[in-house]
Design a protein around this motif. Structure first.
Motif, short mmCIF file in Angstrom:
data_model
loop_
_atom_site.label_atom_id
_atom_site.label_comp_id
_atom_site.label_asym_id
_atom_site.label_seq_id
_atom_site.Cartn_x
_atom_site.Cartn_y
_atom_site.Cartn_z
N TYR A 136 45.19 34.02 48.14
CA TYR A 136 43.78 33.95 48.55
C TYR A 136 43.14 32.75 47.87
O TYR A 136 43.03 32.71 46.64
CB TYR A 136 43.06 35.24 48.16
CG TYR A 136 41.73 35.45 48.85
CD1 TYR A 136 41.51 35.06 50.16
CD2 TYR A 136 40.68 36.08 48.18
CE1 TYR A 136 40.31 35.27 50.79
CE2 TYR A 136 39.46 36.31 48.80
CZ TYR A 136 39.28 35.90 50.11
OH TYR A 136 38.08 36.12 50.73
N ASN A 190 39.77 29.22 41.78
CA ASN A 190 40.12 30.60 42.12
C ASN A 190 40.03 31.52 40.91
O ASN A 190 40.20 31.08 39.77
CB ASN A 190 41.54 30.65 42.70
CG ASN A 190 41.62 30.06 44.09
OD1 ASN A 190 40.82 30.40 44.96
ND2 ASN A 190 42.59 29.19 44.32
N ASP A 191 39.76 32.78 41.18
CA ASP A 191 39.77 33.80 40.14
C ASP A 191 41.19 34.36 40.01
O ASP A 191 41.86 34.61 41.01
CB ASP A 191 38.81 34.94 40.49
CG ASP A 191 37.43 34.71 39.92
OD1 ASP A 191 37.19 33.60 39.40
OD2 ASP A 191 36.59 35.62 39.99
N PRO A 216 46.27 33.87 42.36
CA PRO A 216 44.86 34.30 42.33
C PRO A 216 44.73 35.74 42.81
O PRO A 216 45.63 36.29 43.45
CB PRO A 216 44.19 33.33 43.32
CG PRO A 216 45.09 32.15 43.39
CD PRO A 216 46.48 32.68 43.21
N ARG A 258 39.07 40.00 45.07
CA ARG A 258 38.34 38.80 44.64
C ARG A 258 36.84 39.03 44.58
O ARG A 258 36.15 38.54 43.68
CB ARG A 258 38.66 37.65 45.62
CG ARG A 258 37.80 36.40 45.45
CD ARG A 258 38.06 35.73 44.11
NE ARG A 258 37.27 34.53 43.97
CZ ARG A 258 35.99 34.48 43.59
NH1 ARG A 258 35.36 35.61 43.34
NH2 ARG A 258 35.37 33.34 43.47
#
Length: 337
Positions: free
Chosen positions: A237, A254-255, A273, A280
């Motif tokens: 993602y 990105n996280d 991610p 997310r």
């Protein structure tokens, strides 16, 4: 109003997510939920403290005790439900898009205003901790005048083929989040769109005159420019943003589930991610629904209006026309308001 009673229409993935988040808010009571497959959700509904489960959504709209409804049903049902709910004086939270038809969405903007009900469109990414921080800093002038916006938005895997015909297409189903985010980040409306697209992942999209890969160029009313790239299949993602201005730059990466990195003789490794939107944007969904409840309880303005929903749809329809005719499209060509 200290406490409110809510009804939820649609108990799919998003409807259930909102119910799980709402049950933790002390000022909220979820009185009822409706779904065509009501018989299959009774145990889950009971676990959320929802006493009334029905296949008939009108039972929720006609319930005088219910102050507000969440519309989480398929997009092609939104318009009729919104109209009935507004006429019944219910405040409304509606998942994106409001509809597939610009004229119908424009009518909803006027309808909810005329009936004096609050209407919030479900663009959860505005409430993400990273996205909201960038918007805050842009508005505060920390990068001067914004010049360029870049949004990368790529899903880990394409939707099921059965979903494609009813999705509205990549621009309305997927990129619409990015279109709303673009307006939010730049604090400016979009005035022109140029889109290019291709089918590079699955020919199932081509069968329905859709694309799975796209780039969209935007021109904003404030003179700034923007570029969005979308893919239906990145294997991870990918949600990144950069805003470049006259005095600096802001960016979002990105996280990740953690920040650990493994260094070996073979290379440097880290986890992928956070996988897909439910992970997310989990906290964003919570903040989004809290904002809707707070707007009702405190009688404040909703943070994402029906017009915001319309503006994002306008960009999406302009992108579709641009792709079809291979030219830049001014939004005023399609504007219904």
């Amino acid at each position: 109003m200290e406490h409110i009673k809510l009804g939820i229409i649609g108990a799919g993935r998003i409807g259930k997510l909102h119910a799980e988040n709402l049950k933790n808010l002390p000022q909220v009571k979820i009185k009822a939920i409706s779904d065509l497959f009501a018989d299959t959700i009774k145990d889950w509904a009971a676990s959320c403290g929802i006493e009334n489960v029905s296949k008939d959504y009108q039972s929720i709209i006609q319930d005088e005790e219910i102050d507000a409804i969440l519309i989480c049903s398929p997009t092609d049902t939104h318009i009729s439900i919104i109209k009935e709910a507004a006429e019944a004086g219910k405040h409304i939270f509606c998942e994106k898009p409001i509809s597939f038809n610009l004229q119908e969405t424009a009518e909803i903007v006027e309808l909810v205003q005329n009936h004096g009900v609050k209407f919030q469109t479900g663009f959860n990414r505005r409430f993400d901790h990273n996205m909201s921080r960038v918007q805050e800093l842009v508005r505060a002038g920390k990068i001067g005048d914004p010049h360029l916006l870049k949004i990368t938005s790529r899903d880990p895997a394409p939707p099921h083929p059965d979903y494609i015909p009813s999705s509205g297409g990549l621009f309305i189903d997927m990129a619409i989040h990015d279109f709303d985010l673009a307006r939010f980040m730049m604090d400016s409306d979009v005035v022109e769109v140029y889109a290019q697209g291709a089918v590079l992942i699955d020919q199932a999209f081509a069968k329905h005159n859709d694309v799975d890969t796209a780039t969209i160029s935007l021109r904003f009313a404030n003179g700034a420019l923007g570029v969005i790239d979308n893919s239906r299949k990145a294997h991870y993602y990918d949600q990144r943003v950069e805003v470049f201005g006259s005095e600096g730059c802001l960016n979002i990466q990105n996280d990740f589930p953690n920040s650990a990195e493994l260094y070996t003789s073979e290379g440097v490794f880290k986890d992928k991610p956070l996988y897909f939107f439910l992970e997310r944007y989990n906290n964003a969904y919570i903040k989004e629904i809290e904002a809707f409840v707070d707007a009702i309880v405190a009688n404040n303005l909703v943070p994402v209006t029906a017009n915001d929903g319309y503006q994002a749809e306008l960009i999406a329809h302009a992108a579709k026309l641009s792709l079809k005719e291979n030219r830049p499209v001014a939004l005023k060509e399609l504007a219904a308001l």
